[in-house]
Structures are given as structure tokens and as C-alpha cells.
Design an enzyme around this catalytic site. Structure first.
Site, mmCIF file in Angstrom:
data_model
loop_
_atom_site.group_PDB
_atom_site.id
_atom_site.type_symbol
_atom_site.label_atom_id
_atom_site.label_comp_id
_atom_site.label_asym_id
_atom_site.label_seq_id
_atom_site.Cartn_x
_atom_site.Cartn_y
_atom_site.Cartn_z
ATOM 1 C CB THR A 247 -5.576 -3.160 1.754
ATOM 2 O OG1 THR A 247 -6.990 -3.018 1.611
ATOM 3 C CG2 THR A 247 -5.217 -4.612 1.469
ATOM 4 C CG ASP B 298 9.368 -2.181 -12.859
ATOM 5 O OD1 ASP B 298 8.443 -2.485 -12.083
ATOM 6 O OD2 ASP B 298 9.682 -2.869 -13.842
ATOM 7 C CB THR C 276 -4.886 -0.060 -6.487
ATOM 8 O OG1 THR C 276 -4.833 0.752 -7.668
ATOM 9 C CG2 THR C 276 -3.687 0.259 -5.597
ATOM 10 C CE LYS D 147 -1.483 -3.658 -0.605
ATOM 11 N NZ LYS D 147 -0.360 -2.748 -0.967
ATOM 12 C CE1 TYR E 22 -5.030 -4.098 -3.831
ATOM 13 C CE2 TYR E 22 -6.829 -4.489 -2.272
ATOM 14 C CZ TYR E 22 -5.743 -3.729 -2.694
ATOM 15 O OH TYR E 22 -5.367 -2.621 -1.975
ATOM 16 C CG LEU F 214 -0.601 6.985 0.939
ATOM 17 C CD1 LEU F 214 -1.003 7.923 2.076
ATOM 18 C CD2 LEU F 214 -0.643 5.526 1.395
ATOM 19 N N GLY G 245 0.027 8.522 -6.998
ATOM 20 C CA GLY G 245 -1.247 8.107 -6.441
ATOM 21 C C GLY G 245 -1.742 9.058 -5.366
#
Length: 288
Positions: free
Chosen positions: A104, A39, A65, A132, A128, A12, A10
Site C-alpha cells: 500500500t 486462511d 484492510t 503492511k 495498518y 482486486l 475482494g
């Protein structure tokens, strides 16, 4: 210090993999693993990965995401974003390894008229965001050696989010439609990686906000990037949120974070968003 980076494919994760070896406070010997290599929902696989890397610290940039799809498959989002970090925290705690887990700005509803700091109560709106926040809480409960780092509006090389793609679209001659109402702090992943490396060298575990200073609407951000690229700001069509295609999941109207804990720890090196954007353009050049 040895580091394992999860989610290495990704935006980041790539920045962490690239920059941690040259970290100013002391470089890291990095092993990087993408989703295919480890995983996050398999605790045995996580234990093998951490052990094989002989890691002193794990940087978890792996996550589910897709904000809108999460509304349709909540169990998958919770499995990856909540149970995954919990399992990883159990593994790292058992091995005496530090964990830096990324969350996030979406954990807030965006209705506060000042920046949110680490002491404000979260109020996630979509699946989402809720998954998180659950990951933050489960990981913290599972290990005392966890840094929770909330980021937002990330961009970097090959990123697929709005900040990452805007320059490519402008350079391609497109007229860009952008939201004039929603506010954020566009944050270059390279700056997050630098702060993350500094945090990893400390024992100051806990919750941190880590975004660029300042704020802007997406329309003004796009105009700024157009000007920096020598293009007319008229290439940006600033529209109210209501005039843009409706998204399935809610987004915070004003996702602005204050890096209070980084500042109190003497670790807030995050620049103003405009300074970061100019540096990003210089590093990447005309091909982004």
C-alpha cells in the site's frame, strides 16, 4: 501458466480472477480462493492450496484492510498482514513458485512534496501501514521470488472505498462531502491486474509501485466523476480535512507514488487517472 489468486472476494482479487485468463502477454489458468477457502495465517492450508492449484505463481490480494480497527487490534493486523505473507513466501519459495504480494501507499507518511518512488524510505504512521510494511519485509526475506506491488486508492466493481462508491452515491441523488486537502491517484483495479499479469511472466523480482498517473484531491475527483456522469459538480461539497469526521488512524496527506521500476522495466502501462476513470464508467455503465 497456472495462477492461484488469494483474496479472490475482494475488489482486486475479483479483477485478477477475471482478467488473468485473458492476459495479453499470455493467459493464466486461474484458481481463486477467498478467505473462507484459504486462511492466510495457516501455513499448512497455504501449502495445500498452492500444491492443489499446481500454481506457477500466486497473487496475494488477501489482507486485513480495516485501517481504523487496526489501531484497536494490532496483533490481528500483524498476524494477517505481516506473518501471513511471510508464511506464504516460505511456502512458495519451497515449491519454486513466484509470489506477487500487494502492499500500500500508506507505508509513506505523505509529507513529501514529490511522488514517492521505490527508493524512498517508508515512514508508516498507523498500525495498518506498519503491518503492511512488515509484510513486505518478511515476505522478501523469506523468498527470492517475490514481487512486492504497492498500490493505492483502488476502485472497482462493488468496491467499498471512496472511489468505488462515489458514482453510485452521485447517481442516487446524494450530495457528497469530499476532502479537498488529501491527494491521491485513483487507480482502477483492472489496470493493476494487467500489469500484474505482465510482471508474472518475468523474473524481475523486487519492489514496484503501481498506481495511475497524475494526482487529484478527493473533492476534485468527485467533481470529475459528477461531470462525466452528466451531473452538476455542485453535488460535491468540498471540505478541508479538519471539517470532516476524525478518523482513528492517520492517513497520508499526499499519497502519490511514482512507478519508477515499472517504467525502467518497460512495464508501466498505467494510464492517467482521468483516462482510467472514463474507461471504468464506460465498462460498468450507469449501474456501478
Amino acid at each position: 501458466m497456472k495462477a492461484l489468486v488469494l483474496g479472490a472476494n475482494g475488489t482486486l482479487g475479483r479483477a485478477l480472477t477475471e482478467l488473468l485468463p485473458t492476459n495479453e502477454g499470455g493467459g493464466f489458468e486461474v484458481e481463486a480462493r477467498g478467505r473462507a477457502d484459504c486462511d492466510l495465517t495457516n501455513e499448512n492450508a497455504l501449502a495445500r492450496a498452492v500444491t492443489e492449484a499446481e500454481a506457477d505463481v500466486v497473487f496475494n490480494a488477501a489482507a486485513y484492510t480495516n485501517v481504523d480497527r487496526a489501531e484497536e487490534e494490532p496483533d490481528v493486523a500483524y498476524q494477517v498482514n505481516a506473518l501471513g505473507p511471510e508464511a506464504l513466501a516460505r511456502v512458495t519459495a519451497g515449491l519454486g513458485v513466484k509470489l506477487i504480494h500487494y502492499s500500500t501507499d500508506f507505508v509513506f507518511d505523505g509529507e513529501l512534496e514529490r511522488p514517492y518512488d521505490e527508493f524512498d524510505e517508508p515512514s508508516p504512521q498507523g498500525l495498518y501501514a506498519r503491518s503492511k510494511l512488515a509484510g513486505e519485509r518478511l515476505a522478501t526475506a523469506a523468498s527470492r521470488r517475490v514481487f512486492i506491488v504497492r498500490v493505492g486508492c483502488l476502485y472497482g466493481h462493488d468496491g467499498r472505498n471512496f472511489p468505488s462508491t462515489i458514482s453510485r452515491r452521485l447517481l442516487a441523488g446524494e450530495t457528497v462531502r469530499a476532502d479537498r486537502d488529501r491527494l491521491g491517484s485513483p487507480t482502477w483495479v483492472r489496470d493493476v491486474a494487467v500489469v500484474s499479469g505482465a510482471l508474472a511472466h518475468t523474473e524481475h523480482f523486487g519492489l514496484y509501485h503501481c498506481t495511475s498517473a497524475g494526482q487529484t484531491s478527493w473533492a476534485d475527483y468527485a467533481r470529475f466523476m459528477a461531470t462525466e456522469l452528466g451531473l452538476p459538480a455542485e453535488r460535491v461539497d468540498a471540505l478541508p480535512t479538519a471539517a470532516l469526521p476524525m478518523m482513528r488512524a492517520p492517513r497520508p496527506r499526499r499519497a502519490i507514488l511514482e512507478n519508477r521500476m515499472l517504467r525502467l522495466r518497460g512495464l508501466d502501462t498505467m494510464p492517467d487517472w482521468q483516462i482510467a476513470a472514463r474507461a471504468f464508467l464506460r465498462v460498468r455503465g450507469p449501474v456501478l
